[in-house]
Design a protein around this motif. Structure first.
Motif, PDB file in Angstrom:
ATOM      1  N   GLY A 196       0.838  -1.093   0.003  1.00 37.18           N
ATOM      2  CA  GLY A 196      -0.052   0.018   0.002  1.00 37.18           C
ATOM      3  C   GLY A 196       0.709   1.189   0.041  1.00 37.18           C
ATOM      4  N   GLN A 197       0.309   2.407  -0.349  1.00 40.48           N
ATOM      5  CA  GLN A 197       1.067   3.586  -0.343  1.00 40.48           C
ATOM      6  C   GLN A 197       0.032   4.810  -0.502  1.00 40.48           C
ATOM      7  OE1 GLN A 197       3.185   3.793  -4.144  1.00 40.48           O
ATOM      8  NE2 GLN A 197       1.356   3.807  -5.351  1.00 40.48           N
ATOM      9  N   GLY A 198       0.502   5.982   0.012  1.00 37.09           N
ATOM     10  CA  GLY A 198      -0.261   6.905   0.107  1.00 37.09           C
ATOM     11  C   GLY A 198       0.136   8.221   1.057  1.00 37.09           C
ATOM     12  N   GLY A 199       0.185   9.460   0.743  1.00 36.95           N
ATOM     13  CA  GLY A 199       0.375  10.428   1.814  1.00 36.95           C
ATOM     14  C   GLY A 199       2.023  10.345   1.940  1.00 36.95           C
ATOM     15  N   GLY A 200       2.889   9.687   1.143  1.00 33.92           N
ATOM     16  CA  GLY A 200       4.467  10.028   1.358  1.00 33.92           C
ATOM     17  C   GLY A 200       4.790   8.491   1.944  1.00 33.92           C
ATOM     18  N   PHE A 201       3.771   7.647   2.467  1.00 36.17           N
ATOM     19  CA  PHE A 201       3.990   6.436   3.153  1.00 36.17           C
ATOM     20  C   PHE A 201       3.948   5.191   2.044  1.00 36.17           C
ATOM     21  CE2 PHE A 201       2.702   8.956   6.940  1.00 36.17           C
ATOM     22  CZ  PHE A 201       3.649   8.765   7.801  1.00 36.17           C
ATOM     23  N   GLU A 202       4.828   4.121   2.487  1.00 38.06           N
ATOM     24  CA  GLU A 202       4.570   2.918   1.483  1.00 38.06           C
ATOM     25  C   GLU A 202       5.008   1.898   2.617  1.00 38.06           C
ATOM     26  OE1 GLU A 202       7.839   2.669  -1.027  1.00 38.06           O
ATOM     27  OE2 GLU A 202       7.662   4.697  -2.099  1.00 38.06           O
ATOM     28  N   TRP A 203       4.158   0.739   2.343  1.00 31.62           N
ATOM     29  CA  TRP A 203       4.363  -0.540   3.220  1.00 31.62           C
ATOM     30  C   TRP A 203       4.020  -1.982   2.370  1.00 31.62           C
ATOM     31  CZ3 TRP A 203       0.383  -4.033   3.477  1.00 31.62           C
ATOM     32  CH2 TRP A 203      -0.930  -3.512   3.180  1.00 31.62           C
ATOM     33  N   TYR A 239       8.884   6.062   4.387  1.00 27.92           N
ATOM     34  CA  TYR A 239       8.282   7.467   4.288  1.00 27.92           C
ATOM     35  C   TYR A 239       8.997   8.358   3.486  1.00 27.92           C
ATOM     36  CZ  TYR A 239       6.457  12.123   5.663  1.00 27.92           C
ATOM     37  OH  TYR A 239       5.892  13.168   5.850  1.00 27.92           O
ATOM     38  N   GLN A 240       8.652   8.935   2.723  1.00 25.67           N
ATOM     39  CA  GLN A 240       9.496   9.908   1.852  1.00 25.67           C
ATOM     40  C   GLN A 240       8.512  11.314   1.975  1.00 25.67           C
ATOM     41  OE1 GLN A 240      10.925   8.721  -1.891  1.00 25.67           O
ATOM     42  NE2 GLN A 240      11.607  10.796  -2.457  1.00 25.67           N
ATOM     43  N   ALA A 241       9.242  12.529   2.589  1.00 24.92           N
ATOM     44  CA  ALA A 241       8.837  13.713   2.242  1.00 24.92           C
ATOM     45  C   ALA A 241       9.826  14.741   1.768  1.00 24.92           C
ATOM     46  CB  ALA A 241       8.654  14.229   3.701  1.00 24.92           C
ATOM     47  N   GLY A 242       9.448  15.207   0.380  1.00 24.32           N
ATOM     48  CA  GLY A 242      10.260  16.059  -0.327  1.00 24.32           C
ATOM     49  C   GLY A 242      11.499  15.202  -0.933  1.00 24.32           C
ATOM     50  N   ASP A 243      12.834  15.539  -0.297  1.00 27.64           N
ATOM     51  CA  ASP A 243      14.058  14.912  -0.796  1.00 27.64           C
ATOM     52  C   ASP A 243      14.646  13.794   0.433  1.00 27.64           C
ATOM     53  OD1 ASP A 243      16.091  14.396  -2.341  1.00 27.64           O
ATOM     54  OD2 ASP A 243      17.597  15.761  -1.404  1.00 27.64           O
ATOM     55  N   GLU A 290      18.082   8.347   3.279  1.00 31.35           N
ATOM     56  CA  GLU A 290      19.051   8.920   2.177  1.00 31.35           C
ATOM     57  C   GLU A 290      18.044   9.692   1.599  1.00 31.35           C
ATOM     58  OE1 GLU A 290      19.241   5.624  -0.502  1.00 31.35           O
ATOM     59  OE2 GLU A 290      17.094   5.027  -0.388  1.00 31.35           O
ATOM     60  N   THR A 291      18.630  10.523   0.429  1.00 27.82           N
ATOM     61  CA  THR A 291      18.110  11.716  -0.210  1.00 27.82           C
ATOM     62  C   THR A 291      18.288  11.241  -1.578  1.00 27.82           C
ATOM     63  OG1 THR A 291      20.158  12.758  -0.338  1.00 27.82           O
ATOM     64  CG2 THR A 291      18.419  13.533   1.511  1.00 27.82           C
ATOM     65  N   PRO A 292      17.180  10.625  -2.264  1.00 31.94           N
ATOM     66  CA  PRO A 292      17.197   9.937  -3.578  1.00 31.94           C
ATOM     67  C   PRO A 292      17.047  10.834  -4.687  1.00 31.94           C
ATOM     68  CG  PRO A 292      15.173   9.485  -2.667  1.00 31.94           C
ATOM     69  CD  PRO A 292      15.825   9.890  -1.278  1.00 31.94           C
ATOM     70  N   GLU A 293      16.728  12.231  -4.399  1.00 31.33           N
ATOM     71  CA  GLU A 293      16.631  13.128  -5.229  1.00 31.33           C
ATOM     72  C   GLU A 293      17.610  14.154  -5.392  1.00 31.33           C
ATOM     73  OE1 GLU A 293      14.251  12.549  -7.513  1.00 31.33           O
ATOM     74  OE2 GLU A 293      13.170  10.821  -6.374  1.00 31.33           O
ATOM     75  N   ALA A 294      18.558  14.076  -4.576  1.00 27.85           N
ATOM     76  CA  ALA A 294      19.460  14.788  -4.327  1.00 27.85           C
ATOM     77  C   ALA A 294      20.794  14.842  -5.763  1.00 27.85           C
ATOM     78  CB  ALA A 294      20.309  15.029  -3.186  1.00 27.85           C
TER      79      ALA A 294
END
Length: 652
Positions: A196-203, A239-243, A290-294
């Motif tokens: 599942g995923q949503g709101g920046g969360f994945e599980w 959980y991913q928020a921005g970068d 980590e910062t995957p988009e950096a």
């Protein structure tokens, strides 16, 4: 079925993809109407360093090949790659050999967590369920400095599946159900994945159960102690928020049933049904920030991990062995531009081996531990359009404590350098060298009794490995040819209370041809191993290498004229080889034929049906990487005879 789902495995070294990783260009031109175009999408999606010079000899397993292996074992994962051999016949005893070198001497990670390779030498510390994997990469011979300590002759990287691998963008929930049955051993497997995923969360949650009976060899002989009794679980959350991305994963594998007294044998002294219970569990945990988009100079990564392998033999002496590793890495990648970067950081590993028994015959409560602190830096640069280089170094300081309480401190510097050069549009050259400090490795915890003496550690020294590889890749149209030579030399390789010199050397060759509706691939690997300058058998080289000789693998895949139907197959070949001693049995060659058909009903695109036949002609054989083929006192653990399997996968 999508085009990307039909792409065959990409790999480097002795077959397909080294040219891609050297030049960053596709091996075959991308054609949106061609289902089997060998484009770089698999590599780049799996590994953002796929085009770096230190990946030029790396071997990748594509999503397509992993999908086909999910109801199998590690041997199925690496099928078709002759330079990666898997011996042992069942997951509990399977070991990986890369260019003839045992995985005990490779840096093995799962979701970035180093695994403790050392365990009871009759089983594997790294029993792995292919059903939970999304990426597998073997870095052959030369590893970069940021691969971590202990990567003496390469590394093997396993990554587990994420929610984003199961769900399409925008989907909040989904999963798949996988059922399979194999007639030889009457093995039923059932696996369920939910995500599942949503709101920046994945599980993601995954579970699999495999249960069966002992299988028969190609000669129709029952191979006792081989029944499937496996439970495998994985839980992941992110959980991913921005970068900023935070991810946690936990996995557990259990195998508890009757095995041979020495599980990697088919029997000893002519007795093939002397079975004893083995209780085996393997756990691995990982936390990563980590910062995957950096894209700039600030691109940090923090990883914390713990792995443990526990092997208990309640009979006859209540033997219990535990191997574990606690690890931490803090690093930053300085992204100089889109093609160049420098990674630097520090890492820590605490490894432990523990043997415990309350039995009056062989009582024990013994432990070896090592603590390693490392500093590292690795640069990946592209000085010109044709040239890519990668070089790095690390410093390690190890504190070792032995069974008898002896304490020693070892330290050393490691270095590596790799380059790839695009000589012409069709021909690329590649090579690499490394010298790796490995400290004092932990011994098999079931052998700790012999290390209690006051002088048990007096003659032990830190191991060092020197590696070199040189190769080429040539591509014209739809044809790719590759080749390389390699050598690994280890000094002060540990065997109990003494040391020896070990060497593995050889060459790899490969050819791949793709066409609009299919592909064919052939690879050949030849390696020899020596101990103290003498040709070695499986006993002398135990835990360091195996006498593999010449091995070949052939695979093909072809779409049919029937919509949704694809067929394929392959050959697994080993040539006859002479034993190192006239008193021993020579190694017998074999040719094994496999075939399969896969069907995706056009009206049910989320359903996949697969019929497979392994060992079609009932070849009686033990894989060349399986221990003990040259010894008359050992009944080698034979591979299954003809096995018909049916797999059904439903995605929702």
């Amino acid at each position: 079925m999508t085009l990307s789902a039909l792409r065959p495995r990409h790999r480097a070294s002795c077959s397909i993809i080294a040219l891609l990783t050297l030049s960053g260009q596709p091996l075959l031109a991308q054609d949106t109407t061609t289902a089997f175009a060998l484009d770089p999408i698999v590599i780049q999606s799996q590994d953002d360093l796929g085009a770096a010079a230190d990946r030029a000899t790396s071997m990748y397993v594509s999503e397509r090949e992993l999908e086909q292996a999910r109801s199998g074992d590690l041997k199925d994962v690496f099928s078709g790659i002759a330079s990666v051999s898997v011996g042992g016949a069942l997951p509990l005893t399977q070991k990986i050999f890369v260019n003839g070198v045992d995985m005990l001497n490779l840096g093995v990670t799962m979701d970035g967590t180093p695994q403790n390779n050392r365990a009871f030498h009759h089983v594997s510390a790294n029993a792995i369920d292919p059903g939970l994997l999304k990426q597998v990469r073997a870095d052959a011979t030369v590893s970069p400095a940021d691969a971590g300590p202990g990567a003496l002759a390469g590394s093997v990287v396993f990554e587990t599946v994420d929610a984003s691998d199961i769900l399409d963008p925008g989907d909040a929930f989904g999963g798949n159900l996988r059922l399979s049955f194999s007639d030889n051993g009457e093995t039923l497997q059932s696996g369920l994945t939910l995500a599942g995923q949503g709101g920046g969360f994945e599980w993601l949650l995954y579970g699999k159960i495999a249960d069966g009976s002992d299988y028969d060899s190609g000669a129709g002989e029952r191979i006792y102690g081989t029944r499937a009794d496996l439970q495998s679980y994985l839980a992941k959350a992110a959980y991913q928020a921005g970068d900023h991305r935070f991810e946690f994963s936990a996995q557990r594998l259990e195998d508890s049933t009757l095995r041979q007294e020495r599980a990697n044998f088919g029997g000893r002294g002519g007795v093939t049904d002397a079975l004893l219970p083995y209780d085996t569990t393997r756990e691995s945990y990982a936390f990563t920030y980590e910062t995957p988009e950096a894209t700039g100079l600030w691109d940090p990564r923090v990883h914390l991990g713990y792995s443990e392998s526990q092997i208990d033999k309640p009979e006859p002496w209540d033997s219990n062995g535990t191997s574990d590793t606690t690890s931490a890495t803090i690093e930053n990648t300085f992204n100089l531009n889109a093609e160049e970067r420098v990674t630097a950081g520090i890492d820590f590993q605490r490894k432990s081996g523990h043997y415990y028994s309350e039995d009056a015959t062989y009582p024990g409560d013994d432990r070896e531990t090592s603590r390693n602190f490392g500093l590292f830096a690795q640069a990946r640069l592209q000085p010109t359009d044709r040239l890519k280089v990668s070089f790095g170094a690390r410093y390690d300081r190890q504190r070792f404590t032995g069974v008898n309480g002896a304490k020693e401190t070892f330290d050393g510097v490691s270095g590596n350098a790799s380059l790839t050069y695009q000589l012409t549009e069709e021909l690329a050259l590649r090579g690499g060298v490394s010298s790796v400090f490995g400290g004092l490795v932990i011994e098999d915890n079931y052998l700790f009794e012999g290390l209690r003496g006051a002088t048990a550690y007096d003659d032990l020294k830190a191991v060092r490995a020197d590696n070199a590889t040189l190769g080429f890749d040539w591509t014209r149209g739809d044809l790719t040819l590759s080749g390389e030579v390699f050598v690994t030399e280890m000094s002060n390789a540990r065997s109990g209370t003494s040391t020896f010199d070990f060497e593995s050397r050889g060459f790899n060759l490969g050819a791949t041809y793709g066409w609009s509706s299919g592909f064919a691939r052939a690879t050949l690997s030849h390696s020899t191993v020596e101990v103290d300058g003498e040709t070695a058998g499986s006993y002398e080289a135990q835990d360091f290498g195996a006498p593999l000789g010449t091995i070949m693998a052939v695979e093909f895949e072809q779409q049919t004229g029937v919509e949704g139907l694809t067929v394929g197959g392959g050959l697994d070949i080993a040539l006859d080889e002479d034993a190192p001693d006239d008193s021993l049995n020579d190694y017998e060659g074999y040719t094994v034929v496999n075939a399969w058909a896969e069907y995706v009903p056009p009206r049910l695109p989320n359903l996949t049906l697969r019929l497979g036949v392994n060992n079609l002609f009932d070849e009686e054989y033990a894989d060349r990487a399986t221990y003990g083929a040259e010894y008359g006192s050992i009944t080698t653990l034979k591979e299954p005879g003809r096995t018909v399997s049916l797999v059904a996968v439903s995605r929702f």
